[in-house]
Design an enzyme around this catalytic site. Structure first.
Site, PDB file in Angstrom:
ATOM      1  N   HIS A   1      37.978  39.566  34.259  1.00 34.24           N
ATOM      2  CA  HIS A   1      39.355  39.478  33.359  1.00 34.24           C
ATOM      3  C   HIS A   1      39.685  38.075  32.784  1.00 34.24           C
ATOM      4  CE1 HIS A   1      41.227  42.625  36.265  1.00 34.24           C
ATOM      5  NE2 HIS A   1      40.415  43.368  35.405  1.00 34.24           N
TER       6      HIS A   1
ATOM      7  N   GLU B   1      42.662  53.228  27.853  1.00 30.86           N
ATOM      8  CA  GLU B   1      42.712  52.361  26.857  1.00 30.86           C
ATOM      9  C   GLU B   1      42.098  53.213  25.429  1.00 30.86           C
ATOM     10  OE1 GLU B   1      43.835  49.571  29.692  1.00 30.86           O
ATOM     11  OE2 GLU B   1      42.119  50.942  29.696  1.00 30.86           O
TER      12      GLU B   1
END
Length: 359
Positions: free
Chosen positions: A158, A89
């Protein structure tokens, strides 16, 4: 016999004319479109409209996206505009920011915004601050998008909502759509904006269909960033929410209406800049306020709304303290029964409304 045929023909003509009038008078055609397809359409139309737009992220191309939001785009636009990246990322967010500075208009997809923490230096220090630090000479037209907030069964790492995280930072616009019209119109506005936009979707909403009006189906349709929408009119209490929790508020309002309590439901749509004027006008009318969000309570979106109401003209109209309904102040548990108790439910909203109204 000729007279009979003439009579029947005239009758048919009258029926046809009646049908034409009836068709002319019906409402414009609407369509059932899922949030996933609304996002897909918005990206497709903007990729077609502007050659500078491109999409990059993990599995966005050949796999059609982890949640199939980019389905069909790679086959249509090819490798140069729909780019699969490695699982890094920080790297691909940096490439996206650099390309925006060079004049392109990237859409940077995070498979989930939880992974944006790996790239937060690029989002905040590189994208959000550059326009200010360059004295307005260098814009960074980029969209960071992907699913945000709690999903189902994916536990603590998450499941967090980043609305308050990114909403805290000057230089960013932060958008949080609820339905298909929001998703389609706001994403087109975000891609066309010259500022970095954090676009917070919700995984649990992707497959939910909503009616899309003929107007919203137009390629020219956009939803302005920074403007909330009143989803339901009411005069007893104001419910303010964003993303999936807007649906919960509407469901709670429908049940409460049967008990004689009329809730006004506001869909924030945008977290930053926040449309505080719409909230103030509603509170002045209803004299009561409940905020609803899936994120944690401390320094959250609801906390900001309550502070802004307290500091502004609507405070003097409150007949009771404003109340926040939020996620529980713990990391998300994995067990389903604990997960259900960690995020706001419709019953929690109803309880807070009745508590605020003292009924």
């Amino acid at each position: 016999m000729a007279a009979l045929r003439c009579f029947l023909r005239s009758g048919k003509n009258a029926v046809a004319a009646g049908l034409r009038r009836e068709i002319h008078q019906t409402a414009p055609a609407s369509l059932q479109v899922t949030v996933r397809d609304a996002l897909n359409q918005a990206m497709d139309e903007e990729l077609e409209r502007d050659d500078r737009v491109f999409l990059l992220g993990e599995e966005v191309a050949q796999y059609d996206g982890a949640y199939k939001v980019s389905r069909g785009l790679w086959k249509k636009y090819g490798d140069k505009r729909i780019i699969d990246t490695p699982i890094t990322e920080m790297g691909f967010a940096g490439i996206a920011v650099g390309s925006a500075m060079a004049g392109l208009r990237p859409i940077c997809e995070f498979m989930t915004f939880n992974f944006s923490m790996q790239a937060i230096d690029q989002v905040i220090n590189s994208a959000a601050k550059t326009y200010y630090m360059s004295a307005g000479l260098q814009s960074v037209p980029i969209v960071f998008r992907g699913p945000n907030g709690a999903s189902a069964g994916v536990a603590a790492q998450h499941s967090q909502c980043f609305a308050a995280w990114y909403g805290h930072c000057p230089g960013l616009k932060v958008v949080s759509p609820w339905n298909s019209e929001d998703a389609r119109g706001l994403l087109k506005s975000a891609i066309r904006d010259d500022n970095p936009v954090v676009f917070l979707e919700n995984e649990l909403m992707y497959g939910v269909p909503f009616e899309l009006s003929e107007e919203a189906q137009s390629k020219d349709f956009t939803v302005p960033i920074g403007k909330a929408k009143i989803e339901r009119q009411g005069n007893h209490i104001t419910l303010v929410s964003h993303s999936r929790m807007v649906g919960h508020c509407l469901d709670a309002a429908a049940v409460l209406a049967k008990e004689g309590i009329e809730c006004e439901v506001i869909n924030l749509r945008t977290i930053r800049p926040m449309d505080i004027e719409t909230i103030e006008a509603s509170v002045i009318k209803t004299n009561h306020l409940v905020t609803v969000e899936g994120g944690w309570p401390q320094f959250g979106v609801g906390a900001e709304i309550c502070a802004r109401i307290m500091e502004g003209p609507a405070f003097n109209y409150l007949d009771a303290p404003a109340v926040r309904v939020t996620g529980v102040d713990i990391p998300m548990p994995y067990a389903k029964i604990l997960e259900d108790h960690s995020v706001p439910q419709i019953k929690d909203i109803m309880f807070s409304v009745k508590k605020t109204l003292n009924v």
